[in-house]
Design an enzyme around this catalytic site. Sequence first.
Site, PDB file in Angstrom:
ATOM      1  N   LYS A  19       0.891  -1.117  -0.099  1.00 56.96           N
ATOM      2  CA  LYS A  19       0.169  -0.077  -0.041  1.00 56.96           C
ATOM      3  C   LYS A  19       0.956   1.192  -0.139  1.00 56.96           C
ATOM      4  O   LYS A  19       0.550   2.092  -0.688  1.00 56.96           O
ATOM      5  CB  LYS A  19      -0.829   0.104   0.991  1.00 56.96           C
ATOM      6  N   ARG A  71     -10.500   0.087   8.533  1.00 57.85           N
ATOM      7  CA  ARG A  71      -9.915  -1.128   8.752  1.00 57.85           C
ATOM      8  C   ARG A  71     -11.017  -1.951   9.367  1.00 57.85           C
ATOM      9  O   ARG A  71     -10.551  -3.321   9.577  1.00 57.85           O
ATOM     10  CB  ARG A  71      -8.693  -1.071   9.813  1.00 57.85           C
ATOM     11  N   ARG A 112      11.296  -4.981   5.861  1.00 59.50           N
ATOM     12  CA  ARG A 112      10.901  -3.577   5.624  1.00 59.50           C
ATOM     13  C   ARG A 112      11.690  -2.607   6.360  1.00 59.50           C
ATOM     14  O   ARG A 112      11.737  -2.902   7.550  1.00 59.50           O
ATOM     15  CB  ARG A 112       9.310  -3.333   5.687  1.00 59.50           C
ATOM     16  N   ARG A 146      10.358  -0.801  11.835  1.00 63.72           N
ATOM     17  CA  ARG A 146       9.241  -0.326  12.890  1.00 63.72           C
ATOM     18  C   ARG A 146       9.121  -1.459  13.721  1.00 63.72           C
ATOM     19  O   ARG A 146       8.975  -2.773  13.690  1.00 63.72           O
ATOM     20  CB  ARG A 146       8.067  -0.306  12.021  1.00 63.72           C
ATOM     21  N   ARG A 156      -0.463  -8.978  13.459  1.00 65.69           N
ATOM     22  CA  ARG A 156      -1.189  -7.994  12.516  1.00 65.69           C
ATOM     23  C   ARG A 156      -1.979  -8.560  11.356  1.00 65.69           C
ATOM     24  O   ARG A 156      -2.910  -8.072  10.947  1.00 65.69           O
ATOM     25  CB  ARG A 156      -0.002  -7.005  11.983  1.00 65.69           C
TER      26      ARG A 156
HETATM   27  P1  AMP Z   1      -0.032   0.654   9.349  1.00 66.99           P
HETATM   28  O1  AMP Z   1       1.187   1.535   9.170  1.00 66.99           O
HETATM   29  O2  AMP Z   1      -1.212   1.145   8.192  1.00 66.99           O
HETATM   30  O3  AMP Z   1       0.272  -0.827   9.006  1.00 66.99           O
HETATM   31  O4  AMP Z   1      -0.701   0.839  10.858  1.00 66.99           O
HETATM   32  C1  AMP Z   1       0.398   0.602  11.911  1.00 66.99           C
HETATM   33  C2  AMP Z   1      -0.526   0.232  12.951  1.00 66.99           C
HETATM   34  O5  AMP Z   1      -1.437   1.575  13.168  1.00 66.99           O
HETATM   35  C3  AMP Z   1      -1.593  -0.720  12.886  1.00 66.99           C
HETATM   36  O6  AMP Z   1      -1.255  -2.065  13.306  1.00 66.99           O
HETATM   37  C4  AMP Z   1      -2.589  -0.111  14.122  1.00 66.99           C
HETATM   38  O7  AMP Z   1      -2.346  -0.612  15.134  1.00 66.99           O
HETATM   39  C5  AMP Z   1      -2.720   1.124  13.820  1.00 66.99           C
HETATM   40  N1  AMP Z   1      -3.674   1.652  12.858  1.00 66.99           N
HETATM   41  C6  AMP Z   1      -3.487   2.051  11.397  1.00 66.99           C
HETATM   42  N2  AMP Z   1      -4.674   2.547  10.860  1.00 66.99           N
HETATM   43  C7  AMP Z   1      -5.619   2.044  11.900  1.00 66.99           C
HETATM   44  C8  AMP Z   1      -7.146   2.173  11.834  1.00 66.99           C
HETATM   45  N3  AMP Z   1      -7.856   2.598  10.709  1.00 66.99           N
HETATM   46  N4  AMP Z   1      -7.545   1.599  12.743  1.00 66.99           N
HETATM   47  C9  AMP Z   1      -7.165   1.072  14.008  1.00 66.99           C
HETATM   48  N5  AMP Z   1      -5.929   0.906  13.980  1.00 66.99           N
HETATM   49  C10 AMP Z   1      -5.060   1.385  13.033  1.00 66.99           C
END
Ligand code: AMP
Length: 221
Positions: free
Chosen positions: A14, A91, A131, A164, A175
């Site tokens: 993404k 999400r 990553r 990260r 995740r």
């Molecule tokens: P990402 O970078 O999009 O993979 O997001 C990293 C982390 O942020 C996720 O594992 C969640 O803990 C939190 N997060 C990101 N977007 C959301 C969302 N729409 N709803 C809830 N938690 C989120």
Amino acid sequence: MDIVIILGAPGSGKGTQSAMIMQDYDLKPLVVGNILREAIANETEVGLFAKSYMDKGDLVPDEVIIGLIGEALISGEFSGGRGVLLDGFPRNTVQATAFDAMLHTKLSTSLSCIIALDTPEELLMERMVGRLYCTECGATYHTTYKKPKQGNTCDLDGSNLIQRDDDKLEVITKRLEVYKQQTMVLTSYYSSVPCYRNIPATGTPEEVYKSIRQALDSCLS
Ligand code: AMP
């Protein structure tokens, strides 16, 4: 204002695809994960609250996320260009339903294009484990697939690259589990919407992007 959503499992590409989309389309990125990581770095109340969920690989509670998205979209920060590209939101179906209502009642608009990246699970794991992430601008790299040009620094701003905390193996596993339990269902939630496009995401980033361009060109006016 065009509203584009990019959906996909963690590791589906993404972030990489969003960066390419933004170069070619006048869409401003709204990357929920980056907003949360910035809040953590600034030690804000939201950041401190979100960190405990993120470190475990859990979703941050819906009301916090829906509040952040509402604030960002209503602030006017995203007006002026063609629209917004949402990465990492919604999400789950609670967020998707709240977002539909928000678009309808507060922004008098509807979704312009929903891009769903379709990636086999074994590829997701491999991609996430290697990553790297820029501490300054959030750009992502990979130790095998997208190496930085010089050492461990960002090609764009020369800042340090890190893994990260939530890209560590045990958190990645969680995740992916959360994705399967809560997010994957969004593909059926949106599949009857005319601007929904399923994109097989197994090829190179350039190949995947070609399909994304076709999808965007068929949906955006
Ligand atoms: P990402 O970078 O999009 O993979 O997001 C990293 C982390 O942020 C996720 O594992 C969640 O803990 C939190 N997060 C990101 N977007 C959301 C969302 N729409 N709803 C809830 N938690 C989120």
